[in-house]
Scaffold this motif. Structure first.
Motif: not given
Lengths: 305, 236
Positions: A209-210, A212-214, A216-220, A302, A305
């Motif tokens: 979950d973590e 996925q959320i990272q 979604l907010v733009g973590a590479g 990698e 999505p």
């Protein structure tokens, strides 16, 4: 190009890795124990090989090649010529001429009270010889063999001796152990990397979950993967450190009671534990295995999505 | 801000998420996206933050063609979009402060900047007293406000909200919409997917209606008086 923001991201990502360890200490502990068990086997093996190599080096330092001259009193000119020739060989450190008289007096000293048996001899049966010592770099079985054959080629030399059977036999055993160690170590490292991969995968599932959320907010990709690499590296390094500590405890406590066996194996060479360089190398090896395991288990991140 | 040209989106099984959708959204616009469940609202939003790729057509967001975006460019796009989800998507093990700070940490902001901005937005959204609480200790409305704070803390030029009031009672829903409207008033482009006619009637913005993945209506804010319920129920 690394800018300040990238460095800050790196810092955050590493903090996330440590946070992950705090969240699942039991998984970390299990993985460290497995790594420690595997690396204990490997480092114990390496310690044996290292000590056997020391024996060979000690033997090399003591090693003297003796070139016996043809029986009879050697001509002074021949002796001078041979001394110059032997001294000119690259790997030779020192050349000492031992006259027939000197050889006999040494034998007398060696025999001590039993030297009386020599009194019946009408003439000195010992040949003159040259004692040759090699520079440290040349004190390998190959180096010794090369110089021995050069000595044997010289006119006036009857025979060359250097305890070849023992040196070469021991070197062969050591070489075999090194090969076995490479194969055994390679398999062990692969197994350990797979174990770390399994543990890291558990951590990835636990923190999906973590992740996925990272994302979604733009973590590479690197920001997401780095905490797991760090976790793997810490697992590996801690496992290696634990293995070395256990090995050292075993080494220092078992050594006094295993004196005879150790002496049989090592002879005059004193048993030694790993030096600082080897310890650092083994800890880095553990960390590398941990990172390798993490890489194995994170390849798929990698693509998500 | 957003341009879509004849966009199709198909899922792995071959089902259509979107069919031949073309639309333009100007910078600073507020757009409602409505339609029944499965109409394609979420698909369209997911396309805009590159969680899905179009099967055909072109999607441009802030001048970037998403079809040509490499995977390494996706994070940069997402740092410029605030996304609000119906199910909040909060990190359960982290505090309210840490949940909101994630956006700025990923953007590489300094600790001082993170402290100042997170504190400021949480105070503005009435969560100043909840900084150290975990999400599970909060009510649904508070959790959604944390999610909104996370989406807005970076002042993104574009905010996408997928049913942001879906699980909330009407009063809380109004609060949430007021916060989003406030962000819009400060110049943010906003797209809100909802099937709640009450919200659509109350806020009166441009209204796009999706049906079976196709865009069937594009109503200007002043061109659908009294027709909102009909538009939504027809598409359902």
């Amino acid at each position: 190009m690394i800018d300040v923001r990238s460095l800050r991201r790196l810092g955050t990502s590493m903090r996330d890795g440590l946070r992950g360890l705090r969240q699942a200490p039991l998984v970390f502990l299990m993985s460290v124990s497995t790594m420690a068990a595997g690396l204990l086997m490997l480092s114990a093996y390496l310690l044996v090989v290292q000590n056997m190599r020391t024996v060979l080096e000690t033997a090399g330092a003591d090693l003297t090649l003796v070139a016996f001259l043809t029986p009879g009193e050697p001509d002074e000119a021949v002796v001078a010529d041979l001394a110059a020739r032997f001294g000119g060989i690259d790997s030779v450190d020192s050349v000492t001429f031992v006259s027939r008289e000197r050889a006999l007096s040494r034998l007398r000293e060696d025999l001590g009270s039993e030297a009386t048996i020599l009194e019946d001899m009408r003439e000195n049966p010992l040949p003159a010889s040259f004692e040759i010592q090699l520079i440290p770099e040349a004190r390998t079985p190959e180096g010794v063999r090369r110089v021995a054959s050069r000595l044997a080629e010289a006119d006036g030399v009857d025979d060359v001796r250097y305890g070849e059977a023992w040196v070469e036999g021991y070197a062969r055993v050591l070489r075999a152990l090194e090969w076995i160690g490479a194969g055994f170590g390679g398999c062990l490292m692969l197994v350990l990397a797979v174990i770390v991969a399994g543990t890291v995968r558990l951590a990835v599932y636990a923190r999906s979950d973590e992740i996925q959320i990272q994302r979604l907010v733009g973590a590479g990709g690197l920001f997401v993967r780095l905490p797991f690499y760090l976790e793997g590296a810490l697992q590996g390094a801690t496992g290696a450190g634990t293995a070395l500590l256990l090995l050292w405890l075993a080494f220092s406590s078992a050594l006094p009671s295993a004196g005879e066996a150790v002496q049989l194996l090592l002879g005059r060479a004193a048993p030694s534990f790993f030096g600082v360089t080897e310890i650092i190398a083994l800890i880095l090896l553990g960390a590398g295995l941990g990172v390798g395991g993490s890489v194995l288990s994170l390849v798929y991140i990698e693509e998500s999505p | 801000m957003i341009q879509m040209y004849h966009v199709d989106m198909r899922y792995a099984g071959g089902a259509f998420g979107l069919r031949d959708v073309s639309l333009h959204v100007e910078r600073g616009e507020f757009v409602f996206l409505t339609g029944a469940s499965g109409a394609g609202k979420t698909s369209l939003l997911r396309l805009l933050f590159a969680a899905e790729a179009p099967s055909a057509g072109q999607v441009l967001v802030s001048g970037r063609n998403l079809s040509r975006l490499s995977s390494s460019q996706v994070p940069q796009l997402r740092r410029e979009i605030g996304v609000i989800f119906q199910d909040f998507k909060l990190l359960g093990e982290r505090t309210v402060f840490e949940n909101v700070a994630v956006t700025l940490e990923i953007a590489g902001a300094s600790r001082r900047e993170i402290r100042a901005r997170v504190w400021s937005i949480l105070k503005r959204l009435g969560l100043g007293h909840r900084l150290d609480h975990r999400p599970r200790a909060l009510s649904g409305g508070e959790q959604q406000r944390v999610a909104i704070a996370r989406a807005l803390v970076n002042d993104p030029p574009l905010v996408l909200a997928d049913e942001p009031t879906g699980n909330l009672d009407p009063d809380l829903a109004r609060d949430i919409m007021d916060i989003i409207a406030d962000a819009h008033a400060r110049g943010t482009t906003v797209i809100v997917a909802t099937h709640d006619p009450t919200l659509l009637e109350r806020y009166r913005h441009r209204l796009l209606v999706l049906e079976g993945g196709a865009l069937v209506q594009d109503n200007a804010p002043d061109s659908y008086p009294g027709s909102v319920r009909r538009a939504v129920s027809t598409s359902a």
